[in-house]
Design a protein around this motif. Sequence first.
Motif, mmCIF file in Angstrom:
data_model
loop_
_atom_site.group_PDB
_atom_site.id
_atom_site.type_symbol
_atom_site.label_atom_id
_atom_site.label_comp_id
_atom_site.label_asym_id
_atom_site.label_seq_id
_atom_site.Cartn_x
_atom_site.Cartn_y
_atom_site.Cartn_z
ATOM 1 N N LEU A 173 0.811 -1.217 0.000
ATOM 2 C CA LEU A 173 0.000 0.000 0.000
ATOM 3 C C LEU A 173 0.839 1.261 0.000
ATOM 4 C CD1 LEU A 173 -2.711 -1.114 2.598
ATOM 5 C CD2 LEU A 173 -3.011 -0.878 0.126
ATOM 6 N N GLY A 174 2.170 1.109 0.145
ATOM 7 C CA GLY A 174 3.046 2.275 0.176
ATOM 8 C C GLY A 174 3.030 3.005 1.501
ATOM 9 N N ILE A 175 2.707 2.299 2.584
ATOM 10 C CA ILE A 175 2.668 2.894 3.918
ATOM 11 C C ILE A 175 3.931 2.489 4.667
ATOM 12 C CG2 ILE A 175 1.417 3.007 6.109
ATOM 13 C CD1 ILE A 175 -1.127 2.275 4.567
ATOM 14 N N GLU A 176 4.686 3.455 5.170
ATOM 15 C CA GLU A 176 5.908 3.161 5.892
ATOM 16 C C GLU A 176 5.583 2.715 7.318
ATOM 17 O OE1 GLU A 176 9.001 3.065 4.988
ATOM 18 O OE2 GLU A 176 8.704 3.747 2.927
ATOM 19 N N ARG A 177 6.007 1.521 7.664
ATOM 20 C CA ARG A 177 5.761 1.024 9.016
ATOM 21 C C ARG A 177 6.412 1.942 10.053
ATOM 22 N NH1 ARG A 177 6.148 -4.911 11.863
ATOM 23 N NH2 ARG A 177 6.987 -4.226 13.850
ATOM 24 N N SER A 178 7.536 2.529 9.713
ATOM 25 C CA SER A 178 8.273 3.365 10.673
ATOM 26 C C SER A 178 7.491 4.601 11.089
ATOM 27 C CB SER A 178 9.617 3.789 10.084
ATOM 28 O OG SER A 178 9.433 4.531 8.889
ATOM 29 N N THR A 179 6.419 4.952 10.363
ATOM 30 C CA THR A 179 5.608 6.118 10.721
ATOM 31 C C THR A 179 4.478 5.754 11.670
ATOM 32 O OG1 THR A 179 4.107 5.844 8.833
ATOM 33 C CG2 THR A 179 6.114 7.141 8.476
ATOM 34 N N ARG A 209 -5.970 -6.308 3.572
ATOM 35 C CA ARG A 209 -5.253 -5.216 2.911
ATOM 36 C C ARG A 209 -6.191 -4.085 2.498
ATOM 37 N NH1 ARG A 209 -2.074 -6.124 -2.668
ATOM 38 N NH2 ARG A 209 -4.228 -6.204 -3.378
ATOM 39 N N GLU A 210 -7.390 -4.452 2.010
ATOM 40 C CA GLU A 210 -8.334 -3.419 1.594
ATOM 41 C C GLU A 210 -8.817 -2.603 2.787
ATOM 42 O OE1 GLU A 210 -9.006 -2.430 -1.534
ATOM 43 O OE2 GLU A 210 -7.331 -3.805 -1.869
ATOM 44 N N ASP A 211 -8.940 -3.231 3.954
ATOM 45 C CA ASP A 211 -9.295 -2.461 5.144
ATOM 46 C C ASP A 211 -8.182 -1.469 5.488
ATOM 47 O OD1 ASP A 211 -11.732 -3.642 5.407
ATOM 48 O OD2 ASP A 211 -11.169 -5.013 7.015
ATOM 49 N N LEU A 212 -6.919 -1.914 5.406
ATOM 50 C CA LEU A 212 -5.807 -1.013 5.706
ATOM 51 C C LEU A 212 -5.702 0.128 4.691
ATOM 52 C CD1 LEU A 212 -2.930 -3.437 6.806
ATOM 53 C CD2 LEU A 212 -4.452 -2.088 8.243
ATOM 54 N N ARG A 213 -6.251 -0.081 3.503
ATOM 55 C CA ARG A 213 -6.206 0.978 2.486
ATOM 56 C C ARG A 213 -6.923 2.249 2.972
ATOM 57 N NH1 ARG A 213 -5.067 0.584 -2.838
ATOM 58 N NH2 ARG A 213 -5.272 -1.695 -2.797
ATOM 59 N N ARG A 214 -7.817 2.112 3.962
ATOM 60 C CA ARG A 214 -8.511 3.276 4.498
ATOM 61 C C ARG A 214 -7.553 4.296 5.101
ATOM 62 N NH1 ARG A 214 -14.040 2.613 5.244
ATOM 63 N NH2 ARG A 214 -14.813 0.579 4.602
ATOM 64 N N LEU A 215 -6.353 3.813 5.498
ATOM 65 C CA LEU A 215 -5.367 4.735 6.060
ATOM 66 C C LEU A 215 -4.856 5.735 5.033
ATOM 67 C CD1 LEU A 215 -3.302 2.249 8.262
ATOM 68 C CD2 LEU A 215 -4.951 3.951 9.036
ATOM 69 N N MET A 216 -5.041 5.426 3.764
ATOM 70 C CA MET A 216 -4.576 6.312 2.703
ATOM 71 C C MET A 216 -5.616 7.375 2.361
ATOM 72 S SD MET A 216 -2.919 3.308 0.327
ATOM 73 C CE MET A 216 -2.170 4.465 -0.823
ATOM 74 N N GLU A 217 -6.787 7.282 3.005
ATOM 75 C CA GLU A 217 -7.859 8.220 2.759
ATOM 76 C C GLU A 217 -8.129 9.027 4.028
ATOM 77 O OE1 GLU A 217 -11.048 5.664 1.818
ATOM 78 O OE2 GLU A 217 -10.109 4.811 0.012
ATOM 79 N N PRO A 218 -8.505 10.277 3.928
ATOM 80 C CA PRO A 218 -8.826 11.055 5.148
ATOM 81 C C PRO A 218 -10.092 10.500 5.791
ATOM 82 C CG PRO A 218 -9.370 12.304 3.160
ATOM 83 C CD PRO A 218 -8.640 11.084 2.691
ATOM 84 N N PRO A 219 -10.105 10.398 7.130
ATOM 85 C CA PRO A 219 -11.312 9.910 7.811
ATOM 86 C C PRO A 219 -12.502 10.797 7.492
ATOM 87 C CG PRO A 219 -9.470 10.077 9.332
ATOM 88 C CD PRO A 219 -9.049 10.763 8.075
ATOM 89 N N PRO A 220 -13.693 10.226 7.333
ATOM 90 C CA PRO A 220 -14.872 11.041 7.071
ATOM 91 C C PRO A 220 -15.172 11.937 8.261
ATOM 92 C CG PRO A 220 -15.485 8.779 7.572
ATOM 93 C CD PRO A 220 -14.001 8.799 7.444
ATOM 94 N N PRO A 221 -15.793 13.059 8.039
ATOM 95 C CA PRO A 221 -16.093 13.969 9.151
ATOM 96 C C PRO A 221 -17.126 13.368 10.113
ATOM 97 C CG PRO A 221 -17.172 14.685 7.114
ATOM 98 C CD PRO A 221 -16.252 13.575 6.726
#
Length: 479
Positions: free
Chosen positions: A354-360, A467-479
Amino acid sequence: MSRWSVRVDPPWSLPAWRDAARLALQRQVPPEQLDWLPGTEGGLLDAPPLQNAPAPACDSPGVAVPKGFVELAATCLCHRDAQRMSLLYRMLWRLSHGERGLLGNPTDPDLVRAMALAQAVRRDTHKMKAFVRFREVPGEQDAFIAWFEPEHHIVDRVAPFFERRFTGMRWAILTPYRSVRWDGQELAFGPGGKQADAPMEDAREELWRTYYANIFNPARLNTRMMQQEMPARYWKHLPEASLLPTLVRDAGDRVQEMHDRQAQAPQRRIPERTIPMRGPATVSGDALDGLREAAAGCRRCPLWEPATQTVFGEGPHDAKVMLVGEQPGDTEDLNGHPFVGPAGQLLNQALQELGIERSTLYLTNAVKHFRFERRGKKRIHSKPQITHINACRPWLLAEIEQVSPKVIVCLGASAARAVFGASFNLTRDRGRWHTLADGTRGFATVHPSWVLRQEPAKRDAGYQLFREDLRRLMEPPPP
C-alpha cells in the motif's frame, strides 16, 4: 539394454528430484537403467541424458504416491549417501508398479535403508538446532554470524527454524557447502564459506562460560551420555566445551564437597523478581519511555509470570496512526518487540504493497504479555481473557493519551473491544469508522494471524480483505 543418466541440482532438492523422477516414469525407464548424478556438470563417462530416452507411444498416467513417501523422500535427499536418489526412485517405481503397500512393510530392505537415512538427517537437524552458536559481528549492530559443519545437506531444511527463532536480529550461518542469511525480511541462500569468515568469539562468551561452569552439576555427570548427546565433533562450535576437561576432572572432588556440606533449609526455586509493581500514575520523565519502564514491572494479572518479558508499544512518539493488536506472540515474547513474528511479516507485506511506511506508525497490543499453553516444547497462543484485557487497559489508554494519534486501527476483536468497548462486534462493525470520546477516529479489521490461520484456498481472499481495510489509512477519515 540402454542406460540413461539424470542430474539433480541441488541434489538435496525435493522439487528437482521429483521432476526428474516424473520424467523417468513417463519414459518408462526402470531403476536399474538410470544413473542419478548430483549437480549440473557432466562427465565424459556419463550415460546419455534422460531427456534423450524415447517417449512411450501413449502418455503414461500420473502417479499418486502416499504422503508419507513424499515426506520420507524430502528427508532422505538431505543425506550425503551417493545412492539415496537411486534408492528413492526404486521405491517410487515399486509404488507405481503394483506395490502400493510398500511403506507398510517394516522389513523391506529398501524401506529399512530409507528410514535409516531419514533418521540420520533428523538427528543431524536436531544437533544443528542445538549447537549453532551465533557470534556478534564486530562493528555492526545487531548482526551475528555462526559457523557450523553439518554432517548432511540440512541448511535449507533448518533455516526456517532459525528464521522463526531469531526473527528480530540479522544473522548468517556459514557451512562448508552452503550459507544462509536472514536480513529481517527474507532468507537468502548462497555458496559455502570458511570458518575464518565467522568471528572467533565475542564478549558474551566469557559470561556464558561463567554461567555454564556455575550450573554444571558434577553429581549428574555421565560422560558416555554427554558424548552421545553432544559428540566431540561439535565441541569446536561451543564456547563451553573448553571448560569440559576441567569440569569432568574435578567432578569427583566437587561431589565429595557437596556430600560433606552442611544441609541448608530449602529455598524458592524461582526467586521473587525485584522489579516493583508500578502503574501509569507513577510515571515521570519522558512519558512513553517512562511508561515502557513502568510496564516492565507490571503485576496486574498473572500473565507476567510465565512470559519472558513485557512487550510494550513501539513507534514515533507523535505518530498520526496507532495500530493495536491483541497480544504479543511467541516471537514477540522472545524478542521484546511487537509484530516481528509471522503475523508481523504479513502486516509488513500489506503495508509495503500500500506504500505505507511502518516506521511512521505506532504499534502496540491490548495485552502486553504472551498468553500461551505448552504442548511439549512448543508454546501455543491462547486467547487472552477479559480480565487480562482489563488489567492491561490502563497501559493502552496511557499510550493513546501520550501518542495522541489521529487514527487508531484495531487488529482483531480483542483489540477492538479494548478500544471501542465490550459491545463491539467485529463481524458487524469491521471496516466502519468510529469516534472515541476524545474525538479520535478509528476502525477495526481482522488480525493478520487470522489470515494465516485460514485454509490455503481461502487465505488469499482473507489477505485481500485485510489489505483493503488497511487501504482506508490512505484516505482522510470522514467527518
